[in-house]
Design an enzyme around this catalytic site. Sequence first.
Site, PDB file in Angstrom:
ATOM      1  N   GLY A   1      -1.792  -0.285  15.219  1.00 52.27           N
ATOM      2  CA  GLY A   1      -1.868  -1.703  14.862  1.00 52.27           C
ATOM      3  C   GLY A   1      -0.890  -2.052  13.743  1.00 52.27           C
TER       4      GLY A   1
ATOM      5  N   SER B   1       0.801  -1.222   0.000  1.00 56.74           N
ATOM      6  CA  SER B   1       0.000   0.000   0.000  1.00 56.74           C
ATOM      7  C   SER B   1       0.841   1.283   0.000  1.00 56.74           C
ATOM      8  CB  SER B   1      -0.944  -0.079   1.196  1.00 56.74           C
ATOM      9  OG  SER B   1      -1.837   0.985   1.228  1.00 56.74           O
TER      10      SER B   1
ATOM     11  N   ARG C   1      -3.827   5.840  21.436  1.00 57.81           N
ATOM     12  CA  ARG C   1      -4.009   4.396  21.192  1.00 57.81           C
ATOM     13  C   ARG C   1      -2.744   3.812  20.583  1.00 57.81           C
ATOM     14  NH1 ARG C   1      -4.547   3.871  15.775  1.00 57.81           N
ATOM     15  NH2 ARG C   1      -5.050   1.661  15.839  1.00 57.81           N
ATOM     16  N   PRO C   2      -2.516   2.516  20.813  1.00 62.32           N
ATOM     17  CA  PRO C   2      -1.362   1.888  20.181  1.00 62.32           C
ATOM     18  C   PRO C   2      -1.673   1.640  18.711  1.00 62.32           C
ATOM     19  CG  PRO C   2      -2.608   0.244  21.410  1.00 62.32           C
ATOM     20  CD  PRO C   2      -3.300   1.564  21.631  1.00 62.32           C
TER      21      PRO C   2
ATOM     22  N   ASN D   1      -8.245   8.976   6.577  1.00 59.99           N
ATOM     23  CA  ASN D   1      -7.134   8.845   5.623  1.00 59.99           C
ATOM     24  C   ASN D   1      -7.578   8.531   4.196  1.00 59.99           C
ATOM     25  OD1 ASN D   1      -7.662   6.049   5.467  1.00 59.99           O
ATOM     26  ND2 ASN D   1      -6.253   5.592   7.129  1.00 59.99           N
TER      27      ASN D   1
ATOM     28  N   ASP E   1      -6.314   2.089  -2.953  1.00 56.13           N
ATOM     29  CA  ASP E   1      -7.535   1.932  -2.159  1.00 56.13           C
ATOM     30  C   ASP E   1      -7.811   3.142  -1.255  1.00 56.13           C
ATOM     31  OD1 ASP E   1      -5.576   1.400  -0.300  1.00 56.13           O
ATOM     32  OD2 ASP E   1      -6.404  -0.520   0.357  1.00 56.13           O
TER      33      ASP E   1
ATOM     34  N   GLU F   1     -12.494   6.144   6.549  1.00 51.54           N
ATOM     35  CA  GLU F   1     -11.494   6.590   7.503  1.00 51.54           C
ATOM     36  C   GLU F   1     -11.036   7.966   7.038  1.00 51.54           C
ATOM     37  OE1 GLU F   1      -9.089   3.225   9.567  1.00 51.54           O
ATOM     38  OE2 GLU F   1      -8.743   3.035   7.426  1.00 51.54           O
TER      39      GLU F   1
ATOM     40  N   ASP G   1      -1.585   1.226  -3.634  1.00 52.57           N
ATOM     41  CA  ASP G   1      -2.383   0.132  -4.202  1.00 52.57           C
ATOM     42  C   ASP G   1      -3.796   0.612  -4.571  1.00 52.57           C
ATOM     43  OD1 ASP G   1      -3.213   0.387  -1.578  1.00 52.57           O
ATOM     44  OD2 ASP G   1      -3.502  -1.757  -1.261  1.00 52.57           O
TER      45      ASP G   1
ATOM     46  N   ARG H   1      -0.072   6.321  18.997  1.00 57.25           N
ATOM     47  CA  ARG H   1      -0.495   7.542  18.309  1.00 57.25           C
ATOM     48  C   ARG H   1      -1.275   8.449  19.255  1.00 57.25           C
ATOM     49  NH1 ARG H   1       0.769   6.270  13.129  1.00 57.25           N
ATOM     50  NH2 ARG H   1       0.181   4.198  12.368  1.00 57.25           N
TER      51      ARG H   1
HETATM   52  P1  NG1 Z   1      -2.762   2.214  12.861  1.00 52.81           P
HETATM   53  O1  NG1 Z   1      -1.306   2.065  12.584  1.00 52.81           O
HETATM   54  O2  NG1 Z   1      -3.363   1.083  13.682  1.00 52.81           O
HETATM   55  O3  NG1 Z   1      -3.073   3.570  13.402  1.00 52.81           O
HETATM   56  C1  NG1 Z   1      -3.203   2.771  10.266  1.00 52.81           C
HETATM   57  C2  NG1 Z   1      -4.210   3.853  10.018  1.00 52.81           C
HETATM   58  C3  NG1 Z   1      -5.594   3.216   9.920  1.00 52.81           C
HETATM   59  C4  NG1 Z   1      -5.630   2.093   8.890  1.00 52.81           C
HETATM   60  C5  NG1 Z   1      -4.469   1.131   9.115  1.00 52.81           C
HETATM   61  C6  NG1 Z   1      -4.354   0.062   8.054  1.00 52.81           C
HETATM   62  C7  NG1 Z   1      -4.288   6.121  10.927  1.00 52.81           C
HETATM   63  C8  NG1 Z   1      -4.231   6.996  12.120  1.00 52.81           C
HETATM   64  N1  NG1 Z   1      -4.223   4.812  11.126  1.00 52.81           N
HETATM   65  O4  NG1 Z   1      -3.549   2.104  11.459  1.00 52.81           O
HETATM   66  O5  NG1 Z   1      -6.535   4.200   9.648  1.00 52.81           O
HETATM   67  O6  NG1 Z   1      -5.626   2.607   7.581  1.00 52.81           O
HETATM   68  O7  NG1 Z   1      -3.225   1.832   9.207  1.00 52.81           O
HETATM   69  O8  NG1 Z   1      -3.680   0.482   6.916  1.00 52.81           O
HETATM   70  O9  NG1 Z   1      -4.368   6.624   9.788  1.00 52.81           O
HETATM   71 ZN    ZN Z   2      -3.708   1.160   0.297  1.00 56.00          ZN
END
Ligand code: NG1
Ligand code: ZN
Length: 533
Positions: free
Chosen positions: A504, A66, A501-502, A378, A286, A376, A284, A510
Site C-alpha cells: 500500500g 517516518s 499482496r500488493p 515491524n 512510532d 505489527e 518519527d 510483497r
Molecule cells: P505496505 O507497503 O502496504 O506493505 C508498509 C508496512 C506496514 C505498514 C505500512 C505503513 C510491512 C510488510 N508493511 O505497508 O506494516 O507499516 O507500511 O507504514 O512492513
Molecule cells: Zn514511523
Amino acid sequence: DLPIQSIKELSELHPKPADLHFQYGTAGFRTLGSTLDSVVFRVGLLAGLRSKKLDGKTIGVMVTASHNPEEDNGVKLVDPRGEMLEASWETHATVIANAPTTDALIDALEAVVRNAKIDLSKPAKVVYARDTRRSGPALISALENGFKALGAEGRNAGVTTTPILHYLVKAINTKDTSESYGEDSEEGYFKKLSQSFKKLTAGKVKPEPLIIDCANGVGALAAAKFATHLGETLPLTLANTAISTPGALNNVCGADFVKTMQRLPSGLVDHLKPGQRACSLDGDADRLMYYYLDERGSFHMLDGDKIATLVAAFIVDLVKNAGLDSEIKVGVVQTAYANGASTKYLAERLPVKCVSTGVKHLHHAAEHYDIGVYFEANGHGTVLFSQPTQERFANYEPSTPAQSTALNHLINLTQLINQTVGDALSDMLLVEVVLAHKSYTGVEWNSLYADLPNRLVKVVVSNRAAFKTEDAERRLVSPQGLQAKIDELVRKYEGGRSFVRPSGTEDVVRVYAEAALKAQSDELAFRVAGLVY
Ligand code: NG1
Ligand code: ZN
C-alpha cells in the site's frame, strides 16, 4: 460560504505540479519532499474543513515520512480522539490534492462542503508538528498558508514525534472533561508517562542502561527529555542523535533498517556489550525494535511480535491477579506478517485476530476487546483499554492486597501507554516495566518462543493493481490461478506458509514466506516470487 478570494490568492503561491498524481494512502501523502508543497497547502485547507465538520474540535496534522529516506516527506491528518483520519475523508484528501488548477481546487472544496454537509460558520482549530527533515520548515509554511486561507486557528507544536502529536490532539480535545487525557503540552506528555513508569517500577531492581538508536531523527529529542524525567529510574544511553547531519536520518540505522536487515544499526556496533538491551526507533518514533548480542556476538532481534507476546502475557496475568479475568477479556490483533510462532504462542493463551496490513485496521479490531493489544511485526503497536474497562478499574473493589496491587498496575498501565497510536518511547517504557517485573533479560524474553525462519521480498510488477486479496490478505483472488500454484509450492515445505499482496506504500508486490529451516524459507520466498514475476 468558503473564503474564495483568500483561497485563490494563496493557492496561486502553491501550484500543483501538472505531471504528478498524489494518493492519500495508509501513511497519508508520502513522496519526495520537494514535490509536496501544493499537497501540504491543501491539507491545511482540508484540516480546517475537517475541524468545522466536527464542530470545531481540534484536528492534528503531522509532517513526516517516518522511516523513509531523508529526501522524502509526507503529511497526515489526525482525528480529534488522536486517531487516524476517517476513511471517507481519505478520498476527499486525494481529490483535493489532485485538482489541477486553483479553480478546480475551489470546485473540489465546495463539493466536499456539500457532500460532508459542513457548516462553514463553525470554528476551525488545528495543531501541527513536523519531524527533523530539512524539507519540513518550508512545508510547514505551506500548511500555515492553508490555515490562513480558510481562517483556521493553528497551534504549532514544533518539531516532535508523531505519537506526541497524537497525544496532544487527544489532550486538547478532552481538556476539562471527565475523560481528560493529560495536560495538553509536550511537558504534560513526559510527566504523565514518566510518573506512571516510576509507579510501575517502584521497588524493582535498578536496570542496566538501555541503549536507544534514535535513527538520527526526532526521537533523539524526545528520548533526551525522557532521560531527564526518568533519571536513575531508567538509565538511557542515546545513540544516532545527529539530527542536523545531512543524510543521516534512517541511514543504516533505525527500526526499519534493523527489522529489514536483521542486524545492528551503525553507531552501536562498538558499544553494545553482550546481553545488553538496545532498541531502535524510526524517523518519527512510532516504531520500536529491541535486540541484543549474545556471548558469541550473534544478533537477536525482538520485534513487534515479541513485544506483543511479552506485553499481552503480562496484562493477562495482571487481570487474573486482580480477580477480573471473568469479566475483562484481553485479545491480540496481528497481521499476516506476524511470525507464525508468535501466533501459535498467543493463540494458546488468548484470542488472536488477523487483519489487513495498516495500523488503522489493527487499531479498529483492537477496539473490539476490553483490552486489545496490537502490534505489527515491524514494531508499530499499542494497547487499548476500552472506556468501560477503565471505568471498571476505577470502581472495582479488590478483596486482597495482591488484587489491589495488580489493579494499581493496570491503572498505571492505562497512563503509561499512549493509546492513540503506536508510540516507540511509550512502548519502550512498557517493555522495560514488564522486564523489571519478570526479572527478564533479553535472553529470557526471547526464549518465550523461537521465531520461525522467514523471508520478505519485493517484486516489481507491471501492474500491481492486478493483485487482489481476501482473508486478511492471506490469499490471492486474482490473478486467477496464482493462489493454487502458491498453495502447491507451500505444501512441499515443512512448516511452510507464504502469501502475496500488493504494497500500500510502494509500487511493488510483497512476498512473505516462512518454513521450519532458514534455507527453506528463503527458497520458498524466491520460488513464490518467481510465480508472481
Ligand atoms: P505496505 O507497503 O502496504 O506493505 C508498509 C508496512 C506496514 C505498514 C505500512 C505503513 C510491512 C510488510 N508493511 O505497508 O506494516 O507499516 O507500511 O507504514 O512492513
Ligand atoms: Zn514511523
